[in-house]
Design a protein around this motif. Structure first.
Motif, PDB file in Angstrom:
ATOM      1  N   PHE A 102       0.836  -1.204   0.000  1.00 62.73           N
ATOM      2  CA  PHE A 102       0.000   0.000   0.000  1.00 62.73           C
ATOM      3  C   PHE A 102       0.872   1.255   0.000  1.00 62.73           C
ATOM      4  O   PHE A 102       0.603   2.219  -0.734  1.00 62.73           O
ATOM      5  CB  PHE A 102      -0.925   0.004   1.225  1.00 62.73           C
ATOM      6  CG  PHE A 102      -1.636   1.307   1.420  1.00 62.73           C
ATOM      7  CD1 PHE A 102      -2.713   1.653   0.614  1.00 62.73           C
ATOM      8  CD2 PHE A 102      -1.223   2.206   2.392  1.00 62.73           C
ATOM      9  CE1 PHE A 102      -3.364   2.875   0.777  1.00 62.73           C
ATOM     10  CE2 PHE A 102      -1.862   3.422   2.562  1.00 62.73           C
ATOM     11  CZ  PHE A 102      -2.944   3.755   1.756  1.00 62.73           C
ATOM     12  N   LEU A 103       1.911   1.261   0.815  1.00 64.73           N
ATOM     13  CA  LEU A 103       2.809   2.419   0.866  1.00 64.73           C
ATOM     14  C   LEU A 103       3.457   2.667  -0.495  1.00 64.73           C
ATOM     15  O   LEU A 103       3.639   3.817  -0.916  1.00 64.73           O
ATOM     16  CB  LEU A 103       3.894   2.198   1.930  1.00 64.73           C
ATOM     17  CG  LEU A 103       3.439   2.301   3.383  1.00 64.73           C
ATOM     18  CD1 LEU A 103       4.548   1.833   4.326  1.00 64.73           C
ATOM     19  CD2 LEU A 103       3.054   3.737   3.722  1.00 64.73           C
ATOM     20  N   GLN A 104       3.799   1.580  -1.172  1.00 58.04           N
ATOM     21  CA  GLN A 104       4.394   1.727  -2.508  1.00 58.04           C
ATOM     22  C   GLN A 104       3.373   2.330  -3.479  1.00 58.04           C
ATOM     23  O   GLN A 104       3.696   3.245  -4.248  1.00 58.04           O
ATOM     24  CB  GLN A 104       4.876   0.373  -3.031  1.00 58.04           C
ATOM     25  CG  GLN A 104       5.617   0.481  -4.369  1.00 58.04           C
ATOM     26  CD  GLN A 104       5.920  -0.882  -4.963  1.00 58.04           C
ATOM     27  OE1 GLN A 104       5.242  -1.859  -4.650  1.00 58.04           O
ATOM     28  NE2 GLN A 104       6.938  -0.951  -5.797  1.00 58.04           N
ATOM     29  N   GLU A 105       2.123   1.839  -3.434  1.00 56.11           N
ATOM     30  CA  GLU A 105       1.074   2.380  -4.303  1.00 56.11           C
ATOM     31  C   GLU A 105       0.805   3.851  -3.992  1.00 56.11           C
ATOM     32  O   GLU A 105       0.419   4.630  -4.872  1.00 56.11           O
ATOM     33  CB  GLU A 105      -0.211   1.566  -4.136  1.00 56.11           C
ATOM     34  CG  GLU A 105      -0.099   0.139  -4.671  1.00 56.11           C
ATOM     35  CD  GLU A 105      -1.290  -0.720  -4.274  1.00 56.11           C
ATOM     36  OE1 GLU A 105      -2.281  -0.157  -3.761  1.00 56.11           O
ATOM     37  OE2 GLU A 105      -1.226  -1.952  -4.458  1.00 56.11           O
ATOM     38  N   PHE A 106       1.006   4.215  -2.755  1.00 56.16           N
ATOM     39  CA  PHE A 106       0.776   5.591  -2.306  1.00 56.16           C
ATOM     40  C   PHE A 106       1.978   6.489  -2.596  1.00 56.16           C
ATOM     41  O   PHE A 106       2.034   7.633  -2.170  1.00 56.16           O
ATOM     42  CB  PHE A 106       0.480   5.581  -0.795  1.00 56.16           C
ATOM     43  CG  PHE A 106      -0.157   6.830  -0.287  1.00 56.16           C
ATOM     44  CD1 PHE A 106      -1.481   7.106  -0.588  1.00 56.16           C
ATOM     45  CD2 PHE A 106       0.557   7.726   0.502  1.00 56.16           C
ATOM     46  CE1 PHE A 106      -2.084   8.271  -0.104  1.00 56.16           C
ATOM     47  CE2 PHE A 106      -0.042   8.888   0.981  1.00 56.16           C
ATOM     48  CZ  PHE A 106      -1.368   9.156   0.678  1.00 56.16           C
ATOM     49  N   ASN A 107       2.975   5.916  -3.317  1.00 56.38           N
ATOM     50  CA  ASN A 107       4.199   6.666  -3.686  1.00 56.38           C
ATOM     51  C   ASN A 107       5.006   7.128  -2.475  1.00 56.38           C
ATOM     52  O   ASN A 107       5.611   8.206  -2.488  1.00 56.38           O
ATOM     53  CB  ASN A 107       3.857   7.880  -4.565  1.00 56.38           C
ATOM     54  CG  ASN A 107       3.284   7.465  -5.901  1.00 56.38           C
ATOM     55  OD1 ASN A 107       3.706   6.460  -6.481  1.00 56.38           O
ATOM     56  ND2 ASN A 107       2.300   8.209  -6.393  1.00 56.38           N
ATOM     57  N   ALA A 108       4.995   6.314  -1.429  1.00 55.03           N
ATOM     58  CA  ALA A 108       5.772   6.657  -0.235  1.00 55.03           C
ATOM     59  C   ALA A 108       7.252   6.892  -0.547  1.00 55.03           C
ATOM     60  O   ALA A 108       7.853   7.832  -0.002  1.00 55.03           O
ATOM     61  CB  ALA A 108       5.613   5.564   0.823  1.00 55.03           C
ATOM     62  N   PRO A 109       7.898   6.063  -1.416  1.00 55.40           N
ATOM     63  CA  PRO A 109       9.313   6.320  -1.716  1.00 55.40           C
ATOM     64  C   PRO A 109       9.570   7.728  -2.240  1.00 55.40           C
ATOM     65  O   PRO A 109      10.572   8.358  -1.886  1.00 55.40           O
ATOM     66  CB  PRO A 109       9.646   5.264  -2.784  1.00 55.40           C
ATOM     67  CG  PRO A 109       8.734   4.123  -2.461  1.00 55.40           C
ATOM     68  CD  PRO A 109       7.455   4.790  -2.038  1.00 55.40           C
ATOM     69  N   ASP A 110       8.643   8.266  -3.060  1.00 57.02           N
ATOM     70  CA  ASP A 110       8.815   9.633  -3.570  1.00 57.02           C
ATOM     71  C   ASP A 110       8.675  10.652  -2.448  1.00 57.02           C
ATOM     72  O   ASP A 110       9.384  11.662  -2.420  1.00 57.02           O
ATOM     73  CB  ASP A 110       7.771   9.923  -4.664  1.00 57.02           C
ATOM     74  CG  ASP A 110       8.042   9.149  -5.940  1.00 57.02           C
ATOM     75  OD1 ASP A 110       9.201   8.714  -6.122  1.00 57.02           O
ATOM     76  OD2 ASP A 110       7.103   8.963  -6.736  1.00 57.02           O
ATOM     77  N   ILE A 111       7.756  10.379  -1.534  1.00 60.53           N
ATOM     78  CA  ILE A 111       7.579  11.280  -0.390  1.00 60.53           C
ATOM     79  C   ILE A 111       8.854  11.303   0.456  1.00 60.53           C
ATOM     80  O   ILE A 111       9.318  12.363   0.886  1.00 60.53           O
ATOM     81  CB  ILE A 111       6.378  10.829   0.471  1.00 60.53           C
ATOM     82  CG1 ILE A 111       5.081  10.976  -0.331  1.00 60.53           C
ATOM     83  CG2 ILE A 111       6.305  11.619   1.773  1.00 60.53           C
ATOM     84  CD1 ILE A 111       3.861  10.398   0.346  1.00 60.53           C
ATOM     85  N   PHE A 112       9.431  10.121   0.649  1.00 55.63           N
ATOM     86  CA  PHE A 112      10.670  10.048   1.438  1.00 55.63           C
ATOM     87  C   PHE A 112      11.817  10.778   0.741  1.00 55.63           C
ATOM     88  O   PHE A 112      12.675  11.353   1.393  1.00 55.63           O
ATOM     89  CB  PHE A 112      11.044   8.593   1.704  1.00 55.63           C
ATOM     90  CG  PHE A 112      10.023   7.844   2.528  1.00 55.63           C
ATOM     91  CD1 PHE A 112       9.255   8.503   3.476  1.00 55.63           C
ATOM     92  CD2 PHE A 112       9.823   6.483   2.366  1.00 55.63           C
ATOM     93  CE1 PHE A 112       8.311   7.831   4.238  1.00 55.63           C
ATOM     94  CE2 PHE A 112       8.885   5.797   3.117  1.00 55.63           C
ATOM     95  CZ  PHE A 112       8.122   6.477   4.058  1.00 55.63           C
ATOM     96  N   MET A 113      11.811  10.756  -0.587  1.00 54.22           N
ATOM     97  CA  MET A 113      12.815  11.513  -1.341  1.00 54.22           C
ATOM     98  C   MET A 113      12.732  12.989  -0.982  1.00 54.22           C
ATOM     99  O   MET A 113      13.751  13.669  -0.812  1.00 54.22           O
ATOM    100  CB  MET A 113      12.584  11.330  -2.843  1.00 54.22           C
ATOM    101  CG  MET A 113      13.052  10.014  -3.394  1.00 54.22           C
ATOM    102  SD  MET A 113      14.747  10.085  -3.981  1.00 54.22           S
ATOM    103  CE  MET A 113      14.530  11.071  -5.448  1.00 54.22           C
ATOM    104  N   GLY A 114      11.505  13.481  -0.873  1.00 52.12           N
ATOM    105  CA  GLY A 114      11.312  14.886  -0.482  1.00 52.12           C
ATOM    106  C   GLY A 114      11.819  15.155   0.922  1.00 52.12           C
ATOM    107  O   GLY A 114      12.403  16.211   1.198  1.00 52.12           O
ATOM    108  N   VAL A 115      11.599  14.181   1.801  1.00 49.59           N
ATOM    109  CA  VAL A 115      12.101  14.318   3.181  1.00 49.59           C
ATOM    110  C   VAL A 115      13.628  14.427   3.182  1.00 49.59           C
ATOM    111  O   VAL A 115      14.208  15.292   3.836  1.00 49.59           O
ATOM    112  CB  VAL A 115      11.652  13.119   4.045  1.00 49.59           C
ATOM    113  CG1 VAL A 115      12.329  13.161   5.410  1.00 49.59           C
ATOM    114  CG2 VAL A 115      10.139  13.122   4.201  1.00 49.59           C
ATOM    115  N   PHE A 116      14.276  13.523   2.429  1.00 46.46           N
ATOM    116  CA  PHE A 116      15.746  13.532   2.385  1.00 46.46           C
ATOM    117  C   PHE A 116      16.272  14.872   1.879  1.00 46.46           C
ATOM    118  O   PHE A 116      17.293  15.371   2.341  1.00 46.46           O
ATOM    119  CB  PHE A 116      16.272  12.416   1.477  1.00 46.46           C
ATOM    120  CG  PHE A 116      15.873  11.025   1.908  1.00 46.46           C
ATOM    121  CD1 PHE A 116      15.619  10.733   3.242  1.00 46.46           C
ATOM    122  CD2 PHE A 116      15.736  10.001   0.977  1.00 46.46           C
ATOM    123  CE1 PHE A 116      15.246   9.458   3.637  1.00 46.46           C
ATOM    124  CE2 PHE A 116      15.365   8.728   1.369  1.00 46.46           C
ATOM    125  CZ  PHE A 116      15.115   8.448   2.704  1.00 46.46           C
TER     126      PHE A 116
END
Length: 436
Positions: free
Chosen positions: A46-60
């Motif tokens: 679900f997190l992957q479908e929700f584009n969580a990795p892209d959100i984390f990129m913004g955090v970094f």
């Protein structure tokens, strides 16, 4: 999370949620729940479908809060445990580069989570090569890893970084060779502010040794990892040269390994079964010692045959062989007592395989050292109790017939030091007397 991070550049003091170096308690609790839940595959998908990795990129890119960065990397690490998600994360070049940059972080918890994530990806055959290639093309990884190994006192972090290096070297010899030859280029390293910081001119061997010293007393598994890294270095000529041609001529490496074998591992007051527990770390250590000894460089450790330090190592090698004989008899007794299940048999076979490797390495080093013995060394060994009929018989039993020349050479020296003992050994091993 995006709402908390997004205003960071425009209004640094406007929101308490993670824009500074501290994370709001409610926000931390919420995102930590997600971290815990991300170990579940459905949640991870679900997190992957929700584009969580892209959100984390913004955090970094925007967050100045170490705790927030740590949690985001940790969630990605949990998600990467699942093959499809791991492949998706690994193939994202921007995310891959962003994660490697986390190795240059100054925050230990973030470094630990980053190392865990990298190890997870490197352990999946489908994507391991992607990461090896990415790391090979990113020189800063070498410097950041060396910086951690040489300066960190966080044992958990050192063990995990060691596992990453061990896996990398095991997967790719070319990368290992590059790292062995490295240490000439300056790269951007850890920094507590926005300004890049130049790192020292690192060499891989001293960094490995420093990390090994940190973990040796607190974490046996960590010591095993770093000894295996050294062993992997000796599988190529360049690695052996890097060890023996260090500024101290390899003396520090030899001293550490000598101390481990003679004073810490497989000691006289240990039960013989200890060799089962320590077989892998002993095999790595003895393999490195053997490679260094066989390199025939005129360094301090090869000249030690003139000193009192020579015999304790020979005594330790024979003790390891004696303990292995004890384990062998115990294993035979167990197999006679009852029938074992197939899985148990497989475990025993694997143990036997590792013990055989240890025995082979031990015998090779012992035979090389026996050939270098002088009458003075031998007298010292007899005086210290390292050499007697029992220990010599054990050595001969294991070395013959493969290392006949070494045994014969040693026997000649022994005759000068103790004729009676030499005669007794000849009676026990008729092949020596017949050959003579």
């Amino acid at each position: 999370l995006p709402q908390v991070v997004a205003p960071a550049e425009a209004e640094p003091a406007a929101s308490p949620g993670g824009l500074g170096t501290e994370l709001d308690e409610e926000m931390e609790n919420d995102i930590c729940k997600v971290w815990d839940m991300s170990m579940d595959e459905d949640v991870a998908l679900f997190l992957q479908e929700f584009n969580a990795p892209d959100i984390f990129m913004g955090v970094f890119a925007k967050s100045k809060c170490p705790r927030l960065t740590e949690i985001c990397v940790g969630i990605l690490g949990n998600m990467a445990c699942f093959q499809d998600i791991c492949m998706s994360i690994s193939k994202d070049e921007n995310l891959g580069q962003a994660l490697l940059q986390r190795l240059c972080d100054s925050d230990s918890p973030t470094l630990l989570e980053t190392s865990r994530l990298l190890l997870t990806c490197l352990s999946q055959p489908e994507v391991a090569n992607v990461w090896v290639e990415r790391i090979r093309e990113n020189p800063s990884v070498y410097d950041c890893v060396c910086f951690i190994m040489s300066s960190s006192t966080n044992v958990e972090l050192l063990v995990k970084v060691g596992e990453v290096v061990d896996k990398l070297f095991d997967l790719d010899e070319e990368l290992m060779l590059n790292w062995i030859k490295n240490g000439t280029c300056q790269s951007v390293g850890p920094s507590v502010d926005d300004s890049p910081e130049e790192l020292p001119d690192f060499k891989i061997v001293p960094c490995i040794l420093e990390a090994a010293k940190q973990v040796r007393s607190d974490n046996p598994e960590g010591l095993d990892v770093y000894m295996h890294i050294l062993q992997l270095l000796t599988t190529v000529d360049e690695g052996i040269q890097a060890i023996v041609q260090a500024p101290d001529g390899g003396k520090e490496t030899w001293s550490l390994l000598y101390d481990l074998v003679c004073h810490e591992l497989c000691q006289p007051d240990d039960p013989p079964i200890i060799v089962q527990e320590q077989k892998t770390v002993l095999a790595s250590i003895l393999s490195v010692l053997s490679a260094m000894f066989a390199s025939q460089t005129e360094q301090e450790y090869t000249k030690m045959r003139k000193s009192k330090l020579y015999m304790p190592l020979i005594g330790s090698l024979i003790r390891i062989l004696q303990y292995m004989e004890g384990c062998g008899k115990r294993s035979d007794d167990n197999s006679k007592e009852s029938e074992q299940q197939e899985t148990e048999r497989a475990d025993v076979n694997e143990e036997d395989f590792h013990l055989k490797i240890l025995k082979d390495i031990c015998c090779e080093l012992l035979s090389n050292m026996l050939q270098e013995l002088t009458k003075e060394n031998t007298l010292e060994g007899l005086h210290q109790g390292h050499l007697n009929e029992q220990t010599c018989s054990c050595a001969f039993q294991n070395l013959l017939p493969l290392y006949f020349a070494s045994v014969e050479s040693f026997l000649e020296v022994l005759r000068e030091a103790d004729q009676t003992l030499a005669d007794n050994l000849e009676k026990c091993f008729p092949s020596l007397k017949v050959h003579a």
